[in-house]
Enzyme design. Structure first.
Site, short mmCIF file in Angstrom:
data_model
loop_
_atom_site.label_atom_id
_atom_site.label_comp_id
_atom_site.label_asym_id
_atom_site.label_seq_id
_atom_site.Cartn_x
_atom_site.Cartn_y
_atom_site.Cartn_z
N ASP A 1 -35.83 36.98 -12.85
CA ASP A 1 -34.94 36.68 -11.71
C ASP A 1 -34.77 37.87 -10.76
O ASP A 1 -33.75 38.57 -10.78
CB ASP A 1 -33.57 36.18 -12.19
CG ASP A 1 -33.60 34.70 -12.50
OD1 ASP A 1 -34.69 34.10 -12.46
OD2 ASP A 1 -32.53 34.12 -12.77
N ASP B 1 -27.31 35.82 -17.63
CA ASP B 1 -28.20 34.69 -17.38
C ASP B 1 -29.53 35.15 -16.79
O ASP B 1 -30.46 34.36 -16.68
CB ASP B 1 -27.55 33.66 -16.45
CG ASP B 1 -27.09 34.27 -15.14
OD1 ASP B 1 -26.36 35.27 -15.18
OD2 ASP B 1 -27.48 33.77 -14.07
N ASN B 2 -29.62 36.42 -16.42
CA ASN B 2 -30.88 36.96 -15.90
C ASN B 2 -31.59 37.83 -16.93
O ASN B 2 -32.53 38.55 -16.60
CB ASN B 2 -30.63 37.77 -14.62
CG ASN B 2 -30.16 36.89 -13.47
OD1 ASN B 2 -30.39 35.69 -13.49
ND2 ASN B 2 -29.52 37.48 -12.49
N ASP C 1 -27.80 25.15 -2.07
CA ASP C 1 -28.63 24.13 -1.43
C ASP C 1 -29.93 23.86 -2.20
O ASP C 1 -30.74 23.04 -1.78
CB ASP C 1 -28.94 24.52 0.02
CG ASP C 1 -29.64 25.87 0.12
OD1 ASP C 1 -30.05 26.42 -0.93
OD2 ASP C 1 -29.78 26.38 1.25
N GLY C 2 -30.15 24.58 -3.29
CA GLY C 2 -31.35 24.35 -4.10
C GLY C 2 -32.63 24.87 -3.48
O GLY C 2 -33.72 24.59 -3.97
N GLY D 1 -30.37 26.06 -10.76
CA GLY D 1 -29.74 25.45 -9.60
C GLY D 1 -30.70 25.21 -8.46
O GLY D 1 -30.41 24.47 -7.53
N ARG E 1 -32.92 32.49 -21.79
CA ARG E 1 -32.07 33.61 -21.36
C ARG E 1 -30.98 33.87 -22.39
O ARG E 1 -30.65 32.98 -23.17
CB ARG E 1 -31.41 33.25 -20.02
CG ARG E 1 -32.40 32.83 -18.94
CD ARG E 1 -31.77 31.85 -17.94
NE ARG E 1 -32.77 31.34 -17.00
CZ ARG E 1 -33.09 31.93 -15.86
NH1 ARG E 1 -32.43 33.02 -15.48
NH2 ARG E 1 -34.03 31.45 -15.08
P1 AMP Z 1 -29.38 34.34 -9.52
O1 AMP Z 1 -28.36 35.43 -9.50
O2 AMP Z 1 -30.27 34.30 -8.31
O3 AMP Z 1 -30.19 34.37 -10.77
O4 AMP Z 1 -28.59 32.94 -9.46
C1 AMP Z 1 -27.44 32.68 -10.22
C2 AMP Z 1 -27.19 31.18 -10.37
O5 AMP Z 1 -27.01 30.56 -9.09
C3 AMP Z 1 -28.32 30.42 -11.03
O6 AMP Z 1 -27.76 29.45 -11.85
C4 AMP Z 1 -29.08 29.84 -9.87
O7 AMP Z 1 -29.78 28.69 -10.22
C5 AMP Z 1 -27.97 29.55 -8.88
N1 AMP Z 1 -28.40 29.59 -7.47
C6 AMP Z 1 -28.74 30.68 -6.76
N2 AMP Z 1 -29.09 30.35 -5.50
C7 AMP Z 1 -28.99 29.01 -5.41
C8 AMP Z 1 -29.21 28.05 -4.38
N3 AMP Z 1 -29.62 28.41 -3.16
N4 AMP Z 1 -29.00 26.75 -4.67
C9 AMP Z 1 -28.58 26.37 -5.87
N5 AMP Z 1 -28.34 27.21 -6.88
C10 AMP Z 1 -28.54 28.52 -6.67
MG MG Z 2 -30.62 33.88 -12.35
#
Ligand code: AMP
Ligand code: MG
Length: 486
Positions: A264, A254-255, A127-128, A95, A185
């Site tokens: 992650d 997913d992590n 917000d990516g 994301g 993953r």
């Molecule tokens: P994480 O727990 O940080 O591994 O994130 C979980 C999911 O949310 C993953 O699919 C990430 O790509 C997405 N994600 C986390 N933060 C953002 C962000 N600021 N913008 C877009 N996608 C995000």
């Molecule tokens: Mg993740």
């Protein structure tokens, strides 16, 4: 410029971009203004066969700002799903990070993944973007893990940019260039299983074997062998986390890396005082991902992965393989803890001695890392002192048993203590030290970041003048508040 060690000389073989269309979406990185490189990791550079000092920093900055890719890159966001806090989420994927390309090295493929590269079709409401705070935390975490010989992804560099990013407050934006042998993953397999795509599921298993575990291809049942490999590596990874006081804090499927890498980094922590149920992520109200839950959670995650392989492998076989997890973890943990206590041989009473040591640390609220180091420093003038670290009436009694136990070993005390100092770190990625580095960087000073990264890359070796980097936080300091909002 020496052609051999330049970034431009990297070659890419982007296998993922040749997968079926819906495995990914091609996305061009967003361009961030005023990108400034803060540090380049020599440890990470080596994984690409490069030398950090000879990397063209201007070229690397262009890459990390999204302005200009390297020849042969083909950036894409990977699709995956996963269980988050026990609940299946079908709409996950990269994301805010992009797989820029898969580099070819003499040691095998290395993914270059740009975290904080902007929105993708899988961003959902995000917000990516990545903020400086989390990017520095992930950058240091990779270095610290590598220094402790714990399998991990590892960032080549971290850069701040001119964007203002809204989190709990406004923070500077950043990008992180992350390296990993693979970003596959558990959640990649869950996605295909949930869609009943058996052929693609098998294709993904073959990909992991061919590209990352070619020796398994010779085995009688390669898919079973791959699952066994994941189970074994995950058990060994968790044993290391437990032995070194690391809490990942967001062990969603997913992590979880198919290669058993730590992946992650979010609201993770290395513990200071030993707290068996430490939960650094304050949004994890039930303590699902607390320190002492990690072995069980990893098995739960492996079971979800096993479920995803049921179209390819008999359930009975998957169960048998899962049964190997616990004994593998226990054995690996015992080896690590015996080494940390300086025990070369194996005795029945060791498990109790280790458990009592941890009980002593927890009861006396002693610092986890400094206590191990003090036990290893007993012949070092100016080293850490056990009496200072552990203030508890039980220390003498435990030490008596310990001395008796080490007396049956053939190594001399000097040899044993030197060996212990090679496995008991002096410099640990403590939350308050990371926070100090982050605040300095937010003020425009990257020097503490560079210093701490260097210390973490060889954490066992005491360096003059660096005492402040080995200190525990003050006893009454309020804990730094960590959340998933990264
Ligand atoms: P994480 O727990 O940080 O591994 O994130 C979980 C999911 O949310 C993953 O699919 C990430 O790509 C997405 N994600 C986390 N933060 C953002 C962000 N600021 N913008 C877009 N996608 C995000
Ligand atoms: Mg993740």
């Amino acid at each position: 410029m020496t052609g051999k060690t330049s970034l431009e000389s990297l070659t890419f073989d982007n296998v993922w971009s040749r997968f079926p269309d819906d495995f990914f979406t091609r996305v061009t990185p967003t361009v961030w203004r005023d990108t400034r490189l803060l540090d380049v990791s020599p440890t990470a550079a080596m994984r690409l066969g490069l030398e950090a000092e000879t990397i063209d920093r201007g070229r690397l900055t262009e890459l990390m700002s999204g302005e200009r890719l390297l020849p042969g890159m083909d950036p894409l966001a990977q699709k995956y799903t996963g269980h988050q806090f026990g609940t299946y989420n079908p709409s996950l994927g990269d994301g805010r990070g992009l797989l820029l390309g898969e580099a070819v090295t003499p040691w095998g493929p290395v993914d270059l993944h740009l975290k904080g590269a902007g929105q993708t079709p899988y961003s959902r409401f995000g917000d990516g973007r990545a903020v400086l705070r989390s990017s520095i935390r992930e950058y240091l975490a990779g270095e610290a893990m590598a220094g402790l010989k714990i399998p991990t992804t590892l960032a080549l560099a971290v850069a701040v940019n001119g964007e203002k990013v809204m989190r709990e407050r406004v923070e500077p934006g950043a990008t992180l260039l992350r390296l990993a042998e693979s970003h596959v993953r558990f959640g990649h397999f869950e996605w295909l299983y949930q869609q009943r795509r058996v052929e693609d599921l098998e294709r993904l298993v073959r990909h992991v074997i061919d590209r990352h575990r070619p020796d398994l291809a010779q085995s009688e049942a390669p898919i079973e062998a791959m699952f066994q490999d994941v189970v074994t590596r995950t058990a060994e990874l968790i044993a290391r986390w437990q032995a070194y006081g690391f809490v990942h804090a967001v062990m969603n499927t997913d992590n979880m890396s198919i290669l058993g890498l730590t992946l992650d980094y979010g609201p993770y922590a290395f513990m200071d005082r030993f707290e068996s149920n430490l939960t650094p992520n304050h949004t994890d109200a039930t303590g699902r991902y607390a320190f002492d839950q990690q072995p069980g959670v990893a098995l739960w995650n492996l079971t979800v992965l096993g479920q995803s392989l049921t179209p390819l492998v008999a359930v009975e076989r998957l169960r048998e393989i899962l049964d190997s997890y616990e004994p593998t973890l226990q054995a690996a943990y015992a080896i690590l803890m015996r080494a940390r206590l300086g025990l070369e041989t194996e005795r029945e009473e060791d498990a109790q001695l280790i458990e009592d040591w941890l009980t002593l640390l927890e009861r006396s609220r002693a610092d986890f890392h400094r206590s191990f180091r003090a036990l290893s420093d007993q012949d070092v003038i100016g080293g850490l002192s056990l009496g200072d670290e552990i203030q508890d009436a039980g220390l003498e009694g435990w030490l008596e048993r310990y001395r008796e136990r080490v007396s049956v070993e053939s190594r001399s005390d000097t040899e044993r203590l030197a060996a212990m100092r090679r496995v008991n770190p002096l410099y640990v990625l403590r939350t308050h030290l990371a926070q100090h580095v982050i605040e300095a960087a937010q003020e425009g000073d990257a020097e503490p970041l560079v210093t701490f990264r260097e210390l973490l890359s060889s954490p066992f070796e005491a360096r003059p003048g660096m005492q402040a980097w080995s200190e525990a936080p003050p006893r009454n300091a309020p804990p730094v508040c960590l959340s998933c909002s990264s």
